[in-house]
Structure formats: C-alpha cells, structure tokens
Write a protein that holds these residues in place. Sequence first.
Motif, PDB file in Angstrom:
ATOM      1  N   GLY A  81       0.824  -1.204   0.000  1.00  0.00           N
ATOM      2  CA  GLY A  81       0.000   0.000   0.000  1.00  0.00           C
ATOM      3  C   GLY A  81       0.856   1.250   0.000  1.00  0.00           C
ATOM      4  O   GLY A  81       2.082   1.197  -0.045  1.00  0.00           O
ATOM      5  N   GLY A  82       0.192   2.406   0.061  1.00  0.00           N
ATOM      6  CA  GLY A  82       0.883   3.678   0.091  1.00  0.00           C
ATOM      7  C   GLY A  82       1.075   4.273  -1.294  1.00  0.00           C
ATOM      8  O   GLY A  82       1.190   3.548  -2.282  1.00  0.00           O
ATOM      9  N   TRP A  83       1.099   5.597  -1.360  1.00  0.00           N
ATOM     10  CA  TRP A  83       1.256   6.318  -2.618  1.00  0.00           C
ATOM     11  C   TRP A  83       2.450   7.245  -2.527  1.00  0.00           C
ATOM     12  O   TRP A  83       2.773   7.764  -1.463  1.00  0.00           O
ATOM     13  CB  TRP A  83       0.002   7.152  -2.922  1.00  0.00           C
ATOM     14  N   ALA A  84       3.118   7.470  -3.642  1.00  0.00           N
ATOM     15  CA  ALA A  84       4.255   8.378  -3.696  1.00  0.00           C
ATOM     16  C   ALA A  84       4.413   8.883  -5.120  1.00  0.00           C
ATOM     17  O   ALA A  84       3.810   8.351  -6.064  1.00  0.00           O
ATOM     18  CB  ALA A  84       5.531   7.683  -3.233  1.00  0.00           C
ATOM     19  N   GLU A  85       5.217   9.929  -5.276  1.00  0.00           N
ATOM     20  CA  GLU A  85       5.438  10.490  -6.601  1.00  0.00           C
ATOM     21  C   GLU A  85       6.122   9.496  -7.530  1.00  0.00           C
ATOM     22  O   GLU A  85       5.804   9.392  -8.706  1.00  0.00           O
ATOM     23  CB  GLU A  85       6.278  11.768  -6.483  1.00  0.00           C
ATOM     24  N   ASP A  86       7.109   8.768  -7.013  1.00  0.00           N
ATOM     25  CA  ASP A  86       7.869   7.809  -7.821  1.00  0.00           C
ATOM     26  C   ASP A  86       7.629   6.410  -7.281  1.00  0.00           C
ATOM     27  O   ASP A  86       8.115   6.060  -6.218  1.00  0.00           O
ATOM     28  CB  ASP A  86       9.360   8.150  -7.779  1.00  0.00           C
ATOM     29  N   GLU A  87       6.852   5.626  -8.031  1.00  0.00           N
ATOM     30  CA  GLU A  87       6.537   4.281  -7.590  1.00  0.00           C
ATOM     31  C   GLU A  87       7.327   3.219  -8.358  1.00  0.00           C
ATOM     32  O   GLU A  87       7.057   2.025  -8.228  1.00  0.00           O
ATOM     33  CB  GLU A  87       5.035   4.022  -7.735  1.00  0.00           C
ATOM     34  N   SER A  88       8.307   3.671  -9.120  1.00  0.00           N
ATOM     35  CA  SER A  88       9.038   2.732  -9.967  1.00  0.00           C
ATOM     36  C   SER A  88       9.780   1.683  -9.161  1.00  0.00           C
ATOM     37  O   SER A  88       9.963   0.554  -9.611  1.00  0.00           O
ATOM     38  CB  SER A  88      10.024   3.491 -10.862  1.00  0.00           C
ATOM     39  N   ARG A  89      10.211   2.022  -7.948  1.00  0.00           N
ATOM     40  CA  ARG A  89      11.047   1.104  -7.178  1.00  0.00           C
ATOM     41  C   ARG A  89      10.271  -0.116  -6.694  1.00  0.00           C
ATOM     42  O   ARG A  89      10.860  -1.175  -6.489  1.00  0.00           O
ATOM     43  CB  ARG A  89      11.674   1.833  -5.973  1.00  0.00           C
ATOM     44  N   TRP A  90       8.967   0.025  -6.459  1.00  0.00           N
ATOM     45  CA  TRP A  90       8.201  -1.114  -5.941  1.00  0.00           C
ATOM     46  C   TRP A  90       7.079  -1.591  -6.860  1.00  0.00           C
ATOM     47  O   TRP A  90       6.505  -2.639  -6.622  1.00  0.00           O
ATOM     48  CB  TRP A  90       7.630  -0.815  -4.543  1.00  0.00           C
ATOM     49  N   THR A  91       6.781  -0.853  -7.921  1.00  0.00           N
ATOM     50  CA  THR A  91       5.761  -1.293  -8.877  1.00  0.00           C
ATOM     51  C   THR A  91       6.340  -1.515 -10.270  1.00  0.00           C
ATOM     52  O   THR A  91       5.809  -2.297 -11.049  1.00  0.00           O
ATOM     53  CB  THR A  91       4.619  -0.259  -8.967  1.00  0.00           C
ATOM     54  N   GLY A  92       7.446  -0.857 -10.571  1.00  0.00           N
ATOM     55  CA  GLY A  92       7.986  -0.885 -11.918  1.00  0.00           C
ATOM     56  C   GLY A  92       8.372  -2.258 -12.413  1.00  0.00           C
ATOM     57  O   GLY A  92       8.211  -2.568 -13.601  1.00  0.00           O
ATOM     58  N   ARG A  93       8.880  -3.101 -11.523  1.00  0.00           N
ATOM     59  CA  ARG A  93       9.306  -4.421 -11.983  1.00  0.00           C
ATOM     60  C   ARG A  93       8.128  -5.253 -12.462  1.00  0.00           C
ATOM     61  O   ARG A  93       8.262  -6.057 -13.392  1.00  0.00           O
ATOM     62  CB  ARG A  93      10.060  -5.143 -10.869  1.00  0.00           C
ATOM     63  N   PHE A  94       6.966  -5.085 -11.834  1.00  0.00           N
ATOM     64  CA  PHE A  94       5.763  -5.783 -12.297  1.00  0.00           C
ATOM     65  C   PHE A  94       5.452  -5.402 -13.741  1.00  0.00           C
ATOM     66  O   PHE A  94       5.203  -6.262 -14.597  1.00  0.00           O
ATOM     67  CB  PHE A  94       4.584  -5.448 -11.391  1.00  0.00           C
ATOM     68  N   VAL A  95       5.488  -4.096 -14.043  1.00  0.00           N
ATOM     69  CA  VAL A  95       5.209  -3.638 -15.404  1.00  0.00           C
ATOM     70  C   VAL A  95       6.293  -4.132 -16.355  1.00  0.00           C
ATOM     71  O   VAL A  95       6.002  -4.536 -17.490  1.00  0.00           O
ATOM     72  CB  VAL A  95       5.079  -2.107 -15.439  1.00  0.00           C
ATOM     73  N   ASP A  96       7.546  -4.141 -15.907  1.00  0.00           N
ATOM     74  CA  ASP A  96       8.630  -4.644 -16.759  1.00  0.00           C
ATOM     75  C   ASP A  96       8.402  -6.109 -17.131  1.00  0.00           C
ATOM     76  O   ASP A  96       8.633  -6.514 -18.281  1.00  0.00           O
ATOM     77  CB  ASP A  96       9.970  -4.509 -16.035  1.00  0.00           C
ATOM     78  N   GLU A  97       7.952  -6.911 -16.173  1.00  0.00           N
ATOM     79  CA  GLU A  97       7.714  -8.326 -16.467  1.00  0.00           C
ATOM     80  C   GLU A  97       6.540  -8.492 -17.424  1.00  0.00           C
ATOM     81  O   GLU A  97       6.572  -9.363 -18.306  1.00  0.00           O
ATOM     82  CB  GLU A  97       7.465  -9.096 -15.168  1.00  0.00           C
ATOM     83  N   ALA A  98       5.508  -7.666 -17.254  1.00  0.00           N
ATOM     84  CA  ALA A  98       4.375  -7.724 -18.190  1.00  0.00           C
ATOM     85  C   ALA A  98       4.817  -7.312 -19.587  1.00  0.00           C
ATOM     86  O   ALA A  98       4.380  -7.893 -20.592  1.00  0.00           O
ATOM     87  CB  ALA A  98       3.249  -6.820 -17.689  1.00  0.00           C
ATOM     88  N   ARG A  99       5.706  -6.305 -19.674  1.00  0.00           N
ATOM     89  CA  ARG A  99       6.219  -5.878 -20.979  1.00  0.00           C
ATOM     90  C   ARG A  99       7.045  -6.983 -21.628  1.00  0.00           C
ATOM     91  O   ARG A  99       6.954  -7.213 -22.837  1.00  0.00           O
ATOM     92  CB  ARG A  99       7.077  -4.623 -20.826  1.00  0.00           C
TER      93      ARG A  99
END
Length: 236
Positions: free
Chosen positions: A8-26
């Motif tokens: 949970g939690g929101w921040a300006e830069d979420e790449s560190r904890w969400t980006g890898r998920f998108v990278d794997e989907a890509r």
Amino acid sequence: MSIHLLGGGWAEDESRWTGRFVDEARERAGGPPTIAVVLWAADEAEGASWHDDYRTDLQQLGAGEVRIVQLTAERTLLPTDLGGADGIFVGGGLTPGYHAAVMPAADTIRGLVSTGVPYAGFSAGSMIAGDVALLGGWRIGDVPVCPQSSAEGLDDVTLDAGLGLIDLVVDVHAAQHGTLSRAVAIVHAGLAERVVAIDECTSLIIGDGGLEVAGDGSVWTADRDGERVSVGVLAG
C-alpha cells in the motif's frame, strides 16, 4: 514471472516497488503490455474516482492499455475480464469486499499466473493472494492485537481461502498502521505458521529466485519457533 505483493501507500515515484511488475508484463507482451486492473468499491461511482490514478501510475511506468475492471457487491470478477491481459493488478480497498468479488475467478487467475502472467496485489490485492487470505479484524479471543482502525469492518481476526498464488499469509501497511502485531498474534494463536507484514511503498516479490524486497520500507516476518514466535525483517 513473479508475484508482486505491495504493502500500500502512494508516492510520486513508484518505480522502485511497482515498476518491476510492469517490466515483467512488458517482457511477456514483447512491447507495451495490457494490464487488467481489478478494483472493488461499494458502488461504481466510488470506484470510478480511483480509475485515473491507477491508469496514470501504470502508464507512467510503461504500461500500454490499462483495462479497468470495476467490481462491486453485485458485480464479481469474470474469467473473460482477464482475457488477453499481460499482467493482473488487483488494487486496494476493503479486503472483505475484494475477497468476495475476486474469488469467483480464482481458478482463472491461478491458471494465467501459471502460464507466466505476472500478478501484483496492492494492499487488499496482496492480502487475498495466498493460500489463506487475511480479511481483517483486530481481536483474537477478545484480546486486541492491532489498532481497530485496521479491522476492515471486522471484529475477530478472520482468515479464509485465498487465491492460492503463494503459501504465505499476508498483512500490509505494517509500520504505518501497526499491523505487525496482528501478524505475530496470528502465528502465536496457531492460526498460521508464517505471516509476512509489508510496509507501505514496499513490495515483496516472489519468483523463481525466492523472496526479494523492493522499495522504501521493510517486510516483516512472523514464524512459529516452538512455543514462541520468531520475528524477522527483510530490508528493501
């Protein structure tokens, strides 16, 4: 591909904890991926207020199409909602509501993940991911084990069958909402052998290489150790 459990939690830069998920989907898609974002709310109007936030965040991380699947008490998840998705993202909100609405498609989610579709859970989406889901609650045997504000509308700590993606019981908002004590109490009461509690802006990534932590916080572990509970920490 991996299971990504976000605390949970929101921040300006979420790449560190969400980006890898998108990278794997890509990687799976071979280009900008289609992400199915599964959200639950008491009604569609309430849910719609979050659509742009999820869509913007994921597209900033490199997602292509972000398909919002809005669930309510009357509208549960259908297998067809996930067709063609390169990644599955189950959002946050009231965990009992998510559990009731997402579990009808549990077999479909497990099947897609088994073929290499990455799964990400955000808060509630993490809590329902395991073989056993933690739905909420703040007391065990009339003893308070966490702040009542983290109870999710439940009195007794409540566990139920989950999506079956991992063999862990998962709690979230650990440091921020004081839920580590609930994780420890669940193990102490014999309700589970191991519970992980994930801080906000932090992800626990379960893949072929084992457990990995990414982001700003920590993942806390509570394990049965004879008559005691052993507490550990995995740093990002």
